[in-house]
Design a protein around this motif. Sequence first.
Motif, PDB file in Angstrom:
ATOM      1  N   PHE A 111       0.836  -1.203   0.000  1.00  0.00           N
ATOM      2  CA  PHE A 111       0.000   0.000   0.000  1.00  0.00           C
ATOM      3  C   PHE A 111       0.871   1.253   0.000  1.00  0.00           C
ATOM      4  O   PHE A 111       0.587   2.229  -0.708  1.00  0.00           O
ATOM      5  CB  PHE A 111      -0.912  -0.033   1.224  1.00  0.00           C
ATOM      6  N   VAL A 112       1.925   1.225   0.795  1.00  0.00           N
ATOM      7  CA  VAL A 112       2.866   2.351   0.861  1.00  0.00           C
ATOM      8  C   VAL A 112       3.511   2.579  -0.507  1.00  0.00           C
ATOM      9  O   VAL A 112       3.610   3.713  -0.994  1.00  0.00           O
ATOM     10  CB  VAL A 112       3.945   2.093   1.942  1.00  0.00           C
ATOM     11  N   ALA A 113       3.973   1.482  -1.133  1.00  0.00           N
ATOM     12  CA  ALA A 113       4.619   1.595  -2.445  1.00  0.00           C
ATOM     13  C   ALA A 113       3.647   2.163  -3.483  1.00  0.00           C
ATOM     14  O   ALA A 113       4.010   3.030  -4.287  1.00  0.00           O
ATOM     15  CB  ALA A 113       5.124   0.225  -2.890  1.00  0.00           C
ATOM     16  N   LEU A 170       3.149   5.915  -3.004  1.00  0.00           N
ATOM     17  CA  LEU A 170       4.270   6.690  -3.545  1.00  0.00           C
ATOM     18  C   LEU A 170       4.132   6.849  -5.062  1.00  0.00           C
ATOM     19  O   LEU A 170       4.323   7.938  -5.617  1.00  0.00           O
ATOM     20  CB  LEU A 170       5.588   5.996  -3.206  1.00  0.00           C
ATOM     21  N   LEU A 171       3.749   5.759  -5.727  1.00  0.00           N
ATOM     22  CA  LEU A 171       3.585   5.801  -7.180  1.00  0.00           C
ATOM     23  C   LEU A 171       2.400   6.683  -7.588  1.00  0.00           C
ATOM     24  O   LEU A 171       2.436   7.329  -8.634  1.00  0.00           O
ATOM     25  CB  LEU A 171       3.407   4.383  -7.720  1.00  0.00           C
ATOM     26  N   CYS A 172       1.346   6.714  -6.765  1.00  0.00           N
ATOM     27  CA  CYS A 172       0.208   7.605  -7.045  1.00  0.00           C
ATOM     28  C   CYS A 172       0.665   9.063  -7.062  1.00  0.00           C
ATOM     29  O   CYS A 172       0.285   9.847  -7.937  1.00  0.00           O
ATOM     30  CB  CYS A 172      -0.890   7.432  -5.995  1.00  0.00           C
ATOM     31  N   GLY A 173       1.480   9.443  -6.073  1.00  0.00           N
ATOM     32  CA  GLY A 173       1.964  10.816  -6.002  1.00  0.00           C
ATOM     33  C   GLY A 173       2.873  11.181  -7.158  1.00  0.00           C
ATOM     34  O   GLY A 173       2.936  12.333  -7.571  1.00  0.00           O
ATOM     35  N   LEU A 174       3.591  10.176  -7.693  1.00  0.00           N
ATOM     36  CA  LEU A 174       4.524  10.413  -8.787  1.00  0.00           C
ATOM     37  C   LEU A 174       3.873  10.281 -10.161  1.00  0.00           C
ATOM     38  O   LEU A 174       4.534  10.529 -11.181  1.00  0.00           O
ATOM     39  CB  LEU A 174       5.699   9.428  -8.697  1.00  0.00           C
ATOM     40  N   ALA A 175       2.609   9.892 -10.220  1.00  0.00           N
ATOM     41  CA  ALA A 175       1.934   9.622 -11.496  1.00  0.00           C
ATOM     42  C   ALA A 175       1.979  10.849 -12.407  1.00  0.00           C
ATOM     43  O   ALA A 175       1.589  11.943 -12.003  1.00  0.00           O
ATOM     44  CB  ALA A 175       0.489   9.205 -11.250  1.00  0.00           C
ATOM     45  N   ILE A 231      -1.107  14.154  -0.675  1.00  0.00           N
ATOM     46  CA  ILE A 231      -2.162  13.377  -0.018  1.00  0.00           C
ATOM     47  C   ILE A 231      -1.826  11.896  -0.081  1.00  0.00           C
ATOM     48  O   ILE A 231      -2.356  11.096   0.710  1.00  0.00           O
ATOM     49  CB  ILE A 231      -3.557  13.642  -0.636  1.00  0.00           C
ATOM     50  N   PHE A 232      -0.937  11.510  -1.009  1.00  0.00           N
ATOM     51  CA  PHE A 232      -0.474  10.125  -1.108  1.00  0.00           C
ATOM     52  C   PHE A 232       0.875   9.922  -0.425  1.00  0.00           C
ATOM     53  O   PHE A 232       1.116   8.876   0.191  1.00  0.00           O
ATOM     54  CB  PHE A 232      -0.375   9.710  -2.580  1.00  0.00           C
ATOM     55  N   TYR A 233       1.755  10.921  -0.504  1.00  0.00           N
ATOM     56  CA  TYR A 233       3.085  10.773   0.098  1.00  0.00           C
ATOM     57  C   TYR A 233       3.017  10.603   1.613  1.00  0.00           C
ATOM     58  O   TYR A 233       3.883   9.943   2.199  1.00  0.00           O
ATOM     59  CB  TYR A 233       3.951  12.000  -0.220  1.00  0.00           C
TER      60      TYR A 233
END
Length: 513
Positions: free
Chosen positions: A89-91, A94-99, A170-172
Amino acid sequence: MTAPEPLSGSARLWGTIALSTATFMNVLDTSIANVSLPAIAGDLGVSPNQGTWVITSFAVANAIGVPLTGWLSQRFGQVRLFVASVLLFVAASLLCGLAPNMGMLIFFRAVQGFVAGPMIPLSQSLLLSSYPRALAGVAMAAWSMTTLIAPVAGPLLGGWITDNISWPWIFYINVPVGVVAALATWGIYHKRESTRHKLPIDKVGLALLVIWIAAMQVMLDIGKEYDWFESPLVVGLGVTALVGFALFLVWELTEEHPVVDLRLFARRNFWSGTLATSFAYALFFGSLVLLPLWLQQFMGYTATDAGEVLAPVGLFAMILSPIVGRNVGRVDPRKLATFAFLVFAVVMWMRSNFNTNADYATIVLPTIVQGIAVAFFFIPLVTITLSGLAPHQIPAASGLTNFARITAGAFGTSISTTVWEHRAVMHHAHMAETVNAASPAAQSTFSSLAASGMPPEAALAQVNRLVDQQAFTMAATDLFYFSAVVFVLLVPLVWLSKPQSSAGSADAAAGAH
């Protein structure tokens, strides 16, 4: 293998905090993006309506992941699965924030939702194993508070982060929280691992589950843009969803090890409670998405302001939920659920009277009252749904009713935003007919704008914006009024369930968690 002894002292305290923190993070992510949708959509160059996929993709993938919890926990062990779920979930966060674009964000949100599936059921199971049976109510009170605070904190925190930092955060923020929760959980629980078994998985059932849910959700999300069933693509998705669902039902009812035990629906309390919960949650979650969209797009609210409007729902919920939990074994849960639905109806009726001149107090008052309904909603309906089940049936039943609730919430989001825009187009067309040379009000408005030095084209655009504001407000109040009526109509569904003894109700409430 016998169940491990309950924890005691600081180990139990820190175990409760670790599990509750992970649960908080999970539930927070179901609502934190709601008020940030306009900012996300604008930054990634898509419409706000397309932005709702950020919510629905998480919810649908989560709904698919939840029913797999039973098989996965037996295959890998409850503690290993929970810790892995948190770290994945954490990983994904992180990818959501970097999308870099909406497509990738939606994909990573789906991954995030899927890996989050086992977290809530397993946090309940591990927490209950930490406490002696006599203190099960205390354990669940502590756990339930996180699930009530998180939806309140989500919009508020999401709005503040969006306005003051940037939406990727909000994701980080999940990264440090999730890592600490995973490490603490492993440190406390790794020696209390459950027995593992190699069980067959219903691959066909799982495939059909993914197919019909994905096809149905995509159909709901793109239907408006493609003019619904005028589009061969939408027709194809609808047929795929319908056929997939039919095959899923037939297969699961005949499979020896089904991924979803549909035989539970043979029990009256289970199907009536699950249906009542699902319909009510679809209306409730749909309004949670619709309200901030309307406030930000047509009422001039910032993301933070919209979050503050949604946040007070937790005020009465946090105060009253422990009281409801202590008394659900003494009072007929059908009466408590009926009260919840009637309060929900009153809240939606209050919102159906909103207009473009509504001030902050008028808009926030129904949200405060809604907290009363939330407190009386979940605990009694869970008690009804799981009453009369044997202990070994509780995990499968809890997973299935959560699956139905989460999926209904995703459908509620798609349907409410689609109907909102359709109704707004209709209202806009009707009001636009009155803007003509024969209308004194229209001519007076144009004259005033012209007198202020505005050119005719700009004046027409300004009037069109005012008509849009009125049209979308009227469309929102239409949906709120419809929701009020449906909440009243759901009351008889609750009373189709059989009454339970006080002991049975208390056992069901404990077993639900």
